[in-house]
Scaffold this motif. Structure first.
Motif, PDB file in Angstrom:
ATOM      1  N   SER A 271      11.331 -16.134  62.343  1.00 40.22           N
ATOM      2  CA  SER A 271      11.552 -17.475  61.789  1.00 40.22           C
ATOM      3  C   SER A 271      11.220 -17.524  60.309  1.00 40.22           C
ATOM      4  O   SER A 271      11.951 -18.121  59.505  1.00 40.22           O
ATOM      5  CB  SER A 271      10.708 -18.508  62.549  1.00 40.22           C
TER       6      SER A 271
ATOM      7  N   THR B 141      13.918 -15.780  58.294  1.00 42.40           N
ATOM      8  CA  THR B 141      15.118 -16.614  58.201  1.00 42.40           C
ATOM      9  C   THR B 141      14.938 -17.704  57.158  1.00 42.40           C
ATOM     10  O   THR B 141      15.828 -17.967  56.340  1.00 42.40           O
ATOM     11  CB  THR B 141      15.432 -17.251  59.569  1.00 42.40           C
ATOM     12  N   PHE B 142      13.773 -18.337  57.177  1.00 41.44           N
ATOM     13  CA  PHE B 142      13.473 -19.395  56.208  1.00 41.44           C
ATOM     14  C   PHE B 142      13.440 -18.830  54.786  1.00 41.44           C
ATOM     15  O   PHE B 142      13.994 -19.419  53.846  1.00 41.44           O
ATOM     16  CB  PHE B 142      12.132 -20.025  56.567  1.00 41.44           C
TER      17      PHE B 142
ATOM     18  N   LYS C 177      16.933 -18.158  53.485  1.00 44.25           N
ATOM     19  CA  LYS C 177      17.635 -19.383  53.120  1.00 44.25           C
ATOM     20  C   LYS C 177      17.144 -19.902  51.771  1.00 44.25           C
ATOM     21  O   LYS C 177      17.950 -20.360  50.940  1.00 44.25           O
ATOM     22  CB  LYS C 177      17.453 -20.448  54.202  1.00 44.25           C
TER      23      LYS C 177
ATOM     24  N   ASP D 161      14.669 -24.204  60.381  1.00 48.75           N
ATOM     25  CA  ASP D 161      14.215 -22.835  60.623  1.00 48.75           C
ATOM     26  C   ASP D 161      12.812 -22.733  61.198  1.00 48.75           C
ATOM     27  O   ASP D 161      12.537 -21.824  61.990  1.00 48.75           O
ATOM     28  CB  ASP D 161      14.280 -22.033  59.312  1.00 48.75           C
TER      29      ASP D 161
ATOM     30  N   LYS E 133      12.860 -25.699  64.325  1.00 45.51           N
ATOM     31  CA  LYS E 133      13.961 -25.446  65.283  1.00 45.51           C
ATOM     32  C   LYS E 133      14.606 -26.745  65.745  1.00 45.51           C
ATOM     33  O   LYS E 133      14.913 -26.932  66.918  1.00 45.51           O
ATOM     34  CB  LYS E 133      13.436 -24.668  66.496  1.00 45.51           C
TER      35      LYS E 133
END
Length: 262
Positions: A14, A17-18, A21, A116, A119
């Motif tokens: 997570s 992913t954050f 971005k 992210d 969720k």
């Protein structure tokens, strides 16, 4: 503002992913560092609640500056300054706060955080930025109102104040049905040591009762209690639309609330 009690997902996938971005959002540098800290801050009732603070450090775009080399030569240097963004999140209240240098980045960061790390689809409500100031209540000035709003009386019933020296707190409270105003009560019992007038205390919480005339002239009038806690707590959020509009109208009039337009 999102649904309360949502867990923060800080697992490696997570977070990666954050971070990816964030790298893509603002056209800045590739280097990004994210740090999480546990903090404690007061809620609307002045009670301590746990929050998570997310610090984002991102490499900025290159810029140049001049400096001396030796005694006479001036040379140009290139640097990449670091941009800082900060997020605080309270799962107890569902409040997400974003601090960023540029306004347009705040919504974008909040949406990325929600998607992210919480969720959740982005269905959050944007809450106006507000600044509360309880200092006007330290003075014994009347709290006025408009007759057309159906208000019968307004009463300051509670003040919590802190010693500026950090030694402790004092709470002054009068019953809602008391004929003695809070400032009169404090002056009667403290005299020259009245903490509301010595200048050695600052307010941290107040409660104001707004009493309405009875409907159709019968029975007892409804009371709207408004509790404000420094720095940004107010229980009007949980009220009906009508009560919230009335409460906010008078908090602004009395100098207790300022909405900051972005």
């Amino acid at each position: 503002q999102v649904e309360a009690s949502l867990p923060l997902h800080n697992d490696q996938v997570s977070m990666d992913t954050f971070k990816s971005k964030i790298k893509e959002l603002f056209g800045l540098g590739e280097k990004v560092k994210i740090e999480l800290f546990d903090r404690v801050q007061p809620d609307e009732d002045g009670n301590d609640i746990n929050v998570v603070q997310v610090m984002i450090y991102q490499e900025g775009l290159p810029d140049s500056y001049l400096e001396f080399k030796g005694e006479e030569d001036i040379v140009s240097r290139i640097r990449r300054p670091v941009s800082e963004h900060a997020i605080t999140y309270s799962s107890d209240t569902g409040t997400i706060e974003v601090v960023a240098a540029k306004q347009e980045r705040r919504d974008t960061i909040a949406k990325a955080f929600t998607e992210d790390l919480l969720k959740q689809p982005v269905t959050a409500d944007k809450v106006p930025l507000r600044r509360f100031d309880l200092m006007p209540l330290m003075e014994n000035k009347p709290l006025d109102w408009d007759v057309e709003d159906g208000i019968e009386s307004v009463q300051l019933v509670l003040m919590k104040i802190k010693d500026l020296a950090g030694d402790g707190r004092v709470q002054i409270e009068v019953p809602a049905k008391s004929n003695t105003a809070l400032h009169e009560y404090a002056q009667e019992h403290f005299g020259e040591q009245n903490p509301l007038s010595t200048g050695g205390f600052a307010p941290v919480q107040a409660k104001i009762n707004i009493r309405f005339h009875p409907e159709n002239g019968h029975g007892r009038g409804k009371v709207l209690p408004v509790k404000i806690s420094m720095p940004n707590g107010c229980d009007l959020r949980s009220r009906t639309d009508k009560e919230r509009l009335i409460g906010e109208k008078y908090l602004k009039r009395w100098g207790l609330l300022e909405e900051i337009q972005e």
